[in-house]
Design a protein around this motif. Structure first.
Motif, PDB file in Angstrom:
ATOM      1  N   ASP A   2      39.321  42.937  35.500  1.00 60.36           N
ATOM      2  CA  ASP A   2      39.325  41.823  36.069  1.00 60.36           C
ATOM      3  C   ASP A   2      37.849  41.156  36.485  1.00 60.36           C
ATOM      4  OD1 ASP A   2      42.349  40.675  35.711  1.00 60.36           O
ATOM      5  OD2 ASP A   2      42.534  42.680  37.064  1.00 60.36           O
ATOM      6  N   ILE A   3      37.513  39.833  36.085  1.00 59.20           N
ATOM      7  CA  ILE A   3      36.114  39.683  36.200  1.00 59.20           C
ATOM      8  C   ILE A   3      36.377  37.884  36.681  1.00 59.20           C
ATOM      9  CG2 ILE A   3      33.838  39.017  35.503  1.00 59.20           C
ATOM     10  CD1 ILE A   3      33.989  41.093  33.473  1.00 59.20           C
ATOM     11  N   GLN A   4      35.709  37.491  37.825  1.00 58.23           N
ATOM     12  CA  GLN A   4      35.835  36.363  38.386  1.00 58.23           C
ATOM     13  C   GLN A   4      34.574  35.820  38.485  1.00 58.23           C
ATOM     14  OE1 GLN A   4      37.863  38.457  40.322  1.00 58.23           O
ATOM     15  NE2 GLN A   4      39.356  38.179  38.664  1.00 58.23           N
ATOM     16  N   ILE A   5      33.970  34.382  38.125  1.00 56.03           N
ATOM     17  CA  ILE A   5      32.670  33.931  38.078  1.00 56.03           C
ATOM     18  C   ILE A   5      32.812  32.606  38.521  1.00 56.03           C
ATOM     19  CG2 ILE A   5      30.224  33.344  36.854  1.00 56.03           C
ATOM     20  CD1 ILE A   5      30.947  35.570  34.858  1.00 56.03           C
ATOM     21  N   ASP A   6      32.131  32.200  39.699  1.00 53.54           N
ATOM     22  CA  ASP A   6      32.167  30.837  40.254  1.00 53.54           C
ATOM     23  C   ASP A   6      30.977  30.429  40.486  1.00 53.54           C
ATOM     24  OD1 ASP A   6      32.773  28.430  41.286  1.00 53.54           O
ATOM     25  OD2 ASP A   6      34.321  29.139  42.847  1.00 53.54           O
ATOM     26  N   LYS A   7      30.330  29.380  39.930  1.00 51.04           N
ATOM     27  CA  LYS A   7      29.035  28.710  40.254  1.00 51.04           C
ATOM     28  C   LYS A   7      29.000  27.685  39.789  1.00 51.04           C
ATOM     29  CE  LYS A   7      24.898  28.976  42.004  1.00 51.04           C
ATOM     30  NZ  LYS A   7      24.566  28.736  43.346  1.00 51.04           N
ATOM     31  N   GLY A   8      28.544  26.629  40.646  1.00 53.64           N
ATOM     32  CA  GLY A   8      28.030  25.244  40.317  1.00 53.64           C
ATOM     33  C   GLY A   8      29.234  24.596  39.864  1.00 53.64           C
ATOM     34  N   GLY A   9      30.416  24.652  40.157  1.00 52.49           N
ATOM     35  CA  GLY A   9      31.546  23.912  39.603  1.00 52.49           C
ATOM     36  C   GLY A   9      32.012  24.577  38.297  1.00 52.49           C
ATOM     37  N   VAL A  10      31.563  25.753  37.790  1.00 55.25           N
ATOM     38  CA  VAL A  10      31.970  26.261  36.888  1.00 55.25           C
ATOM     39  C   VAL A  10      32.716  27.591  37.184  1.00 55.25           C
ATOM     40  CG1 VAL A  10      31.531  27.490  34.428  1.00 55.25           C
ATOM     41  CG2 VAL A  10      30.197  25.206  35.427  1.00 55.25           C
ATOM     42  N   GLU A  11      34.106  27.771  36.736  1.00 51.11           N
ATOM     43  CA  GLU A  11      34.750  28.750  37.069  1.00 51.11           C
ATOM     44  C   GLU A  11      35.212  29.744  35.744  1.00 51.11           C
ATOM     45  OE1 GLU A  11      38.252  27.874  39.455  1.00 51.11           O
ATOM     46  OE2 GLU A  11      37.045  26.730  40.884  1.00 51.11           O
ATOM     47  N   ASP A  54      37.389  32.981  34.619  1.00 49.94           N
ATOM     48  CA  ASP A  54      38.190  34.485  34.729  1.00 49.94           C
ATOM     49  C   ASP A  54      38.377  35.145  33.626  1.00 49.94           C
ATOM     50  OD1 ASP A  54      38.546  33.603  37.526  1.00 49.94           O
ATOM     51  OD2 ASP A  54      40.248  32.492  37.251  1.00 49.94           O
ATOM     52  N   LEU A  55      38.278  36.447  33.756  1.00 48.88           N
ATOM     53  CA  LEU A  55      38.333  37.156  32.561  1.00 48.88           C
ATOM     54  C   LEU A  55      39.286  38.515  32.921  1.00 48.88           C
ATOM     55  CD1 LEU A  55      34.778  37.700  31.235  1.00 48.88           C
ATOM     56  CD2 LEU A  55      36.546  36.049  30.328  1.00 48.88           C
ATOM     57  N   ASN A  56      40.314  38.750  32.058  1.00 47.91           N
ATOM     58  CA  ASN A  56      41.215  39.899  32.392  1.00 47.91           C
ATOM     59  C   ASN A  56      41.495  40.692  31.135  1.00 47.91           C
ATOM     60  OD1 ASN A  56      44.098  39.134  31.461  1.00 47.91           O
ATOM     61  ND2 ASN A  56      43.125  37.282  32.470  1.00 47.91           N
ATOM     62  N   SER A  57      41.756  41.924  31.341  1.00 49.07           N
ATOM     63  CA  SER A  57      42.025  42.967  29.910  1.00 49.07           C
ATOM     64  C   SER A  57      42.837  44.034  30.566  1.00 49.07           C
ATOM     65  CB  SER A  57      40.755  43.505  29.298  1.00 49.07           C
ATOM     66  OG  SER A  57      41.111  43.970  28.176  1.00 49.07           O
ATOM     67  N   ARG A  58      43.966  44.123  29.834  1.00 46.80           N
ATOM     68  CA  ARG A  58      44.627  45.651  29.957  1.00 46.80           C
ATOM     69  C   ARG A  58      44.875  46.217  28.713  1.00 46.80           C
ATOM     70  NH1 ARG A  58      49.859  47.061  29.612  1.00 46.80           N
ATOM     71  NH2 ARG A  58      50.249  45.215  28.594  1.00 46.80           N
ATOM     72  N   TYR A  59      44.652  47.463  28.589  1.00 50.93           N
ATOM     73  CA  TYR A  59      44.784  47.967  27.342  1.00 50.93           C
ATOM     74  C   TYR A  59      45.360  49.317  27.645  1.00 50.93           C
ATOM     75  CZ  TYR A  59      43.916  50.281  22.605  1.00 50.93           C
ATOM     76  OH  TYR A  59      44.215  50.799  21.555  1.00 50.93           O
ATOM     77  N   LEU A  60      46.704  49.651  27.036  1.00 51.31           N
ATOM     78  CA  LEU A  60      47.481  50.808  27.141  1.00 51.31           C
ATOM     79  C   LEU A  60      47.564  51.738  25.561  1.00 51.31           C
ATOM     80  CD1 LEU A  60      50.349  50.193  29.113  1.00 51.31           C
ATOM     81  CD2 LEU A  60      48.659  51.994  29.610  1.00 51.31           C
ATOM     82  N   ASP A  61      47.807  50.951  24.554  1.00 48.20           N
ATOM     83  CA  ASP A  61      47.692  51.280  23.262  1.00 48.20           C
ATOM     84  C   ASP A  61      47.637  50.065  22.385  1.00 48.20           C
ATOM     85  OD1 ASP A  61      50.352  50.582  22.636  1.00 48.20           O
ATOM     86  OD2 ASP A  61      50.809  52.713  23.106  1.00 48.20           O
ATOM     87  N   SER A  62      47.703  50.466  20.931  1.00 46.92           N
ATOM     88  CA  SER A  62      47.415  49.011  20.198  1.00 46.92           C
ATOM     89  C   SER A  62      48.834  48.009  20.046  1.00 46.92           C
ATOM     90  CB  SER A  62      47.342  49.549  18.613  1.00 46.92           C
ATOM     91  OG  SER A  62      48.233  50.417  18.272  1.00 46.92           O
ATOM     92  N   ARG A  63      49.784  48.688  20.581  1.00 44.72           N
ATOM     93  CA  ARG A  63      50.996  47.729  20.298  1.00 44.72           C
ATOM     94  C   ARG A  63      51.350  47.758  21.961  1.00 44.72           C
ATOM     95  NH1 ARG A  63      54.050  52.399  17.135  1.00 44.72           N
ATOM     96  NH2 ARG A  63      52.485  53.528  18.523  1.00 44.72           N
ATOM     97  N   GLN A 108      49.021  45.749  24.811  1.00 43.11           N
ATOM     98  CA  GLN A 108      47.869  45.283  25.302  1.00 43.11           C
ATOM     99  C   GLN A 108      47.990  43.714  25.932  1.00 43.11           C
ATOM    100  OE1 GLN A 108      44.596  45.036  22.424  1.00 43.11           O
ATOM    101  NE2 GLN A 108      45.987  45.914  20.972  1.00 43.11           N
ATOM    102  N   THR A 109      47.098  43.388  26.640  1.00 41.46           N
ATOM    103  CA  THR A 109      47.001  41.917  27.099  1.00 41.46           C
ATOM    104  C   THR A 109      45.613  41.536  27.541  1.00 41.46           C
ATOM    105  OG1 THR A 109      49.212  42.148  28.207  1.00 41.46           O
ATOM    106  CG2 THR A 109      47.953  40.358  28.618  1.00 41.46           C
ATOM    107  N   HIS A 110      45.020  40.586  26.958  1.00 34.78           N
ATOM    108  CA  HIS A 110      43.885  40.267  27.381  1.00 34.78           C
ATOM    109  C   HIS A 110      43.779  38.524  27.434  1.00 34.78           C
ATOM    110  CE1 HIS A 110      42.279  43.971  25.624  1.00 34.78           C
ATOM    111  NE2 HIS A 110      43.340  43.732  24.747  1.00 34.78           N
ATOM    112  N   GLY A 111      43.001  38.197  28.487  1.00 31.42           N
ATOM    113  CA  GLY A 111      42.899  36.758  28.787  1.00 31.42           C
ATOM    114  C   GLY A 111      41.543  36.071  29.267  1.00 31.42           C
ATOM    115  N   ALA A 112      41.488  34.722  29.175  1.00 29.65           N
ATOM    116  CA  ALA A 112      40.219  34.226  29.583  1.00 29.65           C
ATOM    117  C   ALA A 112      40.550  32.864  29.903  1.00 29.65           C
ATOM    118  CB  ALA A 112      39.047  34.286  28.729  1.00 29.65           C
ATOM    119  N   ARG A 113      39.922  32.561  31.106  1.00 30.32           N
ATOM    120  CA  ARG A 113      40.207  30.911  31.419  1.00 30.32           C
ATOM    121  C   ARG A 113      38.913  30.209  32.065  1.00 30.32           C
ATOM    122  NH1 ARG A 113      41.003  28.131  36.141  1.00 30.32           N
ATOM    123  NH2 ARG A 113      40.537  30.073  37.496  1.00 30.32           N
ATOM    124  N   ILE A 114      38.631  29.141  31.640  1.00 28.17           N
ATOM    125  CA  ILE A 114      37.416  28.309  32.316  1.00 28.17           C
ATOM    126  C   ILE A 114      37.787  27.188  32.710  1.00 28.17           C
ATOM    127  CG2 ILE A 114      36.864  27.782  29.786  1.00 28.17           C
ATOM    128  CD1 ILE A 114      34.039  27.814  30.379  1.00 28.17           C
TER     129      ILE A 114
END
Length: 675
Positions: free
Chosen positions: A70-79, A81-90, A92-98
């Protein structure tokens, strides 16, 4: 899926790179990140579909490493968020929000999981089928019934003795178990153990699992992206765009049945290769007290998997025998066949077919915020679904290959607060669902005995107009209906921390097909919420439903049972019109839907500290329907308890137990069905 992935991947890359570039120009990259890694293992000693239906650790037994970021970046009004979870090919969950200074917001996600499906072994369906015949004898009641005698080359075995009575003359067909439909010749006595018996002339029902060792599961993968942006020159408007692609791949069990001989039910595998694609676009506008929203949706569903096929057993009237040289076509089929569209001679035919479809919908919503906590809400929904239907010329044809369903709905709601203690909400909704009717033209198996009246359906004295009427049938959709709903909800504050909710709803469903009639439903609800102390809360509720004419199938069962002169149970007969006579004599209404419902629930929560809480609950539901011949009842009891404990801010534990007991009663028994 590969070509979709190549098209989608640049979008999140651009979304992520843009804010990083902005932050880099400012010379500062404030961010926070958490990473987790470890191992995950799963061992299953029973049916995996029962103990791991929705995989949460692994999709299959074994051990593998896993990781989360999980990664969060917040600077100058820009936010960002990144997240990733991997167990196997069937799994897994990945996401990004800006979020860029509130004028541009976008999110992207990819999710995959596996759903294990049940495998019905069909072992409980051998209701009255005897065991395979042994050399020189056949035994259904403990007595030797005689030596089977082959008739022609069709392996039809006739028996003179009868365990039911002199008015019945049971016959038996030998079929191969490996495919459940292929008839063979010259069966040696030593080889009969590999064959099953198809029984005619008395009750007969048996199931056969064609793929006993196959596991069934579906892997679901979903790509989803949503974006909102506001143009500075139009600050009152926010534009929305969305994309979703869902695929379902795997195998599920498909169950089919051969009719008009033994009720031979088989289970085999069906390939699933489905894709659903959604495109959405809309706009939200805020103009003082008025807020409006419009959303458009286009959905395409496609099934790319191969259709399952099966070979049907020969159709025989009770007591009838297959003619000699049945499979070579030298003789005409039995009289009963001229009411059938296909049987064994037509080879393998597709069944359990899923059609492709397209959907378009338009949704308009409006809300007005008035003084004194008064809100007015209104909406309109227009949706159209086109479904592709395929016929099979030579067996049946349709007058239209695309069936259209249209849905229109108007709804409104007014909510206001009176005397600071009472809130009233008046709501209403009108829905109109229109489904296409379809004309189906059947092509029964040819039958020619020199009498034109017997060519179709075997009715003596049938005319050309009768034959045409029986061959083409107009199917009216039971889904076409007009629905009106009116409700009144109230919330009254009895005392501090105590509120009482009362509501009433009336729903009228007027179906276009008068065969199913109109359903009227009255619903009354009451709920009490109380918080006697800071650590204790409780809620009690009761719901009552009175349903007039619930959706059911009138005169769908219970043929009157009569007796022959010899005293043995006897139904209708075994002539050429047997099936028509049997179904026309049914008298009982059938349904699994109630006309009276009582439901009550009670729950209480104790929270002595911010780190501990205990909840106990119980729900009781009683449903019944007094039909014209029988009574349907269902009772449900669901008590349970839940404990939650958090020893620290980053560690929490939950322990819950739920008990379910459901009893269903239906006073209907099918004692004997002949055919």
């Amino acid at each position: 899926m590969r070509h979709i992935g190549k098209w989608l991947m640049p979008l999140p890359v651009l979304i992520l790179c843009a804010p990083l570039a902005l932050l880099a120009e400012e010379g500062h990259k404030p961010f926070s990140a958490t990473m987790e890694t470890g191992g995950a293992g799963l061992a299953v000693s029973d049916d995996i579909s029962r103990v791991n239906e929705y995989s949460s650790v692994r999709t299959e037994p074994g051990i593998n490493p896993y990781g989360k970021v999980d990664i969060q970046i917040d600077k100058g009004g820009v936010e960002l968020d990144l997240n990733s979870r991997y167990l196997d090919s069937r799994d897994q969950t990945h996401g990004a929000r800006i979020d860029v200074k509130r004028f541009f917001k976008s999110s992207f996600s990819y999710d995959a999981f596996q759903h294990w499906l049940d495998h019905d072994k069909l072992q409980y369906l051998d209701a009255s089928i005897p065991a395979a015949p042994v050399a020189g004898a056949f035994d259904t009641t403990g007595a030797i019934l005689g030596v089977p005698t082959a008739t022609g080359t069709t392996n039809l075995y006739a028996y003179t003795a009868n365990p039911i009575g002199p008015n019945f003359a049971p016959n038996f067909l030998v079929t191969r178990r490996s495919d459940g439909a292929r008839f063979v010749t010259n069966v040696a006595p030593s080889d009969t153990a590999t064959y099953a018996v198809q029984q005619l002339g008395r009750a007969s029902l048996y199931g056969e699992d064609m793929v006993p060792n196959q596991d069934f599961s579906i892997v679901r993968r979903e790509w989803k992206s949503n974006s909102d942006f506001t143009i500075p020159q139009l600050p009152n408007l926010t534009f929305h765009f969305g994309f979703r692609e869902e695929t379902r791949e795997g195998w599920e069990q498909s169950i089919g049945m051969s009719k008009c001989t033994s009720c031979h039910i088989t289970g085999q595998s069906k390939q699933i290769s489905e894709s659903t694609r959604d495109l959405t676009a809309g706009v939200t506008g805020k103009f003082g007290l008025l807020t409006m929203n419009y959303t458009y949706l286009n959905r395409q569903f496609r099934e790319n998997g191969a259709d399952p096929v099966r070979r049907y057993d020969p159709a025989l009237s009770p007591g009838a025998a297959l003619p000699a040289n049945y499979y070579t076509g030298a003789n005409s089929p039995p009289t009963f066949d001229n009411r059938m569209l296909y049987d064994y001679r037509d080879g393998y035919l597709p069944y359990d077919v899923t059609p492709d479809s397209n959907k378009d919908s338009h949704v308009v919503k409006a809300k007005v915020d008035l003084p004194r906590d008064t809100t007015v809400f209104a909406s309109y929904v227009k949706a159209t679904v086109d479904s592709d239907k395929s016929d099979d010329p030579g067996y049946f044809t349709l007058d239209k290959k695309t069936l259209e369903s249209e849905y229109d709905a108007w709804s409104g709601k007014v909510s206001t607060t009176l005397w600071k203690r009472l809130t009233l909400t008046l709501r209403g909704k009108l829905e109109k669902l229109q489904d296409d009717d379809v004309a189906i033209t059947y092509t029964p198996i040819a039958y020619n005995d020199g009498n034109a009246a017997n060519d179709i359906f075997g009715f003596p004295g049938a005319t050309a107009s009768d034959i045409l009427m029986l061959q083409t049938i107009n199917r009216h959709s039971s889904a076409s209906r007009d629905v009106a709903t009116l409700g009144l909800d109230s919330v009254y504050r009895l005392a501090k921390r105590t509120t009482l909710r009362l509501s009433y709803e009336f729903k009228n469903e007027d179906r276009d097909d008068s065969f199913f009639g109109t359903t009227k439903t009255h619903t009354v609800k009451a709920a009490l919420n109380a918080r006697p102390t800071n650590t204790l809360s409780a809620r009690a509720s009761y719901t009552f439903k009175a349903i007039e004419n619930p959706f059911q199938n009138p005169t769908a069962g219970l043929v009157p049972f009569t007796q022959s002169a010899s005293g043995y149970g006897y139904l209708v007969g075994n002539g050429p019109t047997y099936g028509v006579e049997f179904y026309d004599r049914r008298t009982a209404d059938l349904t699994n839907r109630p006309d009276t419902v009582h439901e009550g629930s009670l729950s209480t929560t104790w929270s002595p500290s911010p780190r501990f809480s205990a909840t106990a609950f119980v729900r009781v539901k009683n449903e019944s329907n007094d039909l014209n011949k029988t009574t349907w009842k269902q009772e449900t009891y669901v008590p349970g308890v839940s404990l939650w404990y958090a020893p620290s801010d980053k560690v929490s534990m939950t322990l819950a137990y739920t008990y379910l007991k459901q009893t269903t009663e239906n006073s209907m028994c099918q004692g004997l069905y002949d055919g």
